[in-house]
Design a protein around this motif. Sequence first.
Motif, PDB file in Angstrom:
ATOM      1  N   PHE A   1       0.818  -1.213   0.000  1.00 54.19           N
ATOM      2  CA  PHE A   1       0.000   0.000   0.000  1.00 54.19           C
ATOM      3  C   PHE A   1       0.856   1.268   0.000  1.00 54.19           C
ATOM      4  O   PHE A   1       0.486   2.266  -0.616  1.00 54.19           O
ATOM      5  CB  PHE A   1      -1.014  -0.011   1.145  1.00 54.19           C
TER       6      PHE A   1
ATOM      7  N   LEU B   1      -9.720   4.495   0.688  1.00 53.10           N
ATOM      8  CA  LEU B   1      -8.780   5.136  -0.216  1.00 53.10           C
ATOM      9  C   LEU B   1      -9.209   6.594  -0.324  1.00 53.10           C
ATOM     10  O   LEU B   1     -10.360   6.884  -0.631  1.00 53.10           O
ATOM     11  CB  LEU B   1      -8.831   4.481  -1.597  1.00 53.10           C
TER      12      LEU B   1
ATOM     13  N   TYR C   1      -4.212   5.625   2.080  1.00 48.72           N
ATOM     14  CA  TYR C   1      -5.085   4.566   2.590  1.00 48.72           C
ATOM     15  C   TYR C   1      -5.231   4.739   4.089  1.00 48.72           C
ATOM     16  O   TYR C   1      -4.242   4.755   4.813  1.00 48.72           O
ATOM     17  CB  TYR C   1      -4.500   3.183   2.284  1.00 48.72           C
TER      18      TYR C   1
ATOM     19  N   ILE D   1      -3.023  10.280  -3.020  1.00 47.74           N
ATOM     20  CA  ILE D   1      -3.604   8.987  -2.644  1.00 47.74           C
ATOM     21  C   ILE D   1      -3.068   8.552  -1.290  1.00 47.74           C
ATOM     22  O   ILE D   1      -1.864   8.575  -1.038  1.00 47.74           O
ATOM     23  CB  ILE D   1      -3.296   7.914  -3.702  1.00 47.74           C
TER      24      ILE D   1
ATOM     25  N   GLU E   1       0.532   4.217  -2.743  1.00 43.95           N
ATOM     26  CA  GLU E   1       0.439   5.632  -2.358  1.00 43.95           C
ATOM     27  C   GLU E   1       1.510   6.467  -3.059  1.00 43.95           C
ATOM     28  O   GLU E   1       1.251   7.587  -3.497  1.00 43.95           O
ATOM     29  CB  GLU E   1       0.573   5.786  -0.837  1.00 43.95           C
TER      30      GLU E   1
END
Length: 127
Positions: A11, A80, A62, A60, A15
């Motif tokens: 993740f 997200l 998470y 972006i 990102e």
Amino acid sequence: MQHEQIVDRFFAAIEAGAIDTVQDIYAPDAVIWHNDDLVEQTVEDNLKVLAGLHRAVSGISYEIVRRAALADGVLQQHVLRGRLPDGTAVALHCAMYLQIRDGHITRVDEYLDSAARGPIRRARESV
């Protein structure tokens, strides 16, 4: 490497827009499935989607809501977050099962609301 560390790295790479790193984390024959289209994507197809996501959504990140480590992977619920080119904030709620073997993600099952993904998809298609 622990399953959760692999998922953290995965993740973080998404990102950062580090598509090569995402590719390295996937097993070459990994399968990525989405509940909204019921299609099993290849790694190559998924990397194209992720690159398009970065063209359409800035910042972006998470937000992990909950996570459970399993014997063969990780189950994660997250949001997200990011911004569309017009400045609109997006928040896509999602749950994923990430199967891991030999230090690589071998399968992703992604569950999300396709209507909530609509603005991101439209932005991705227009850039």
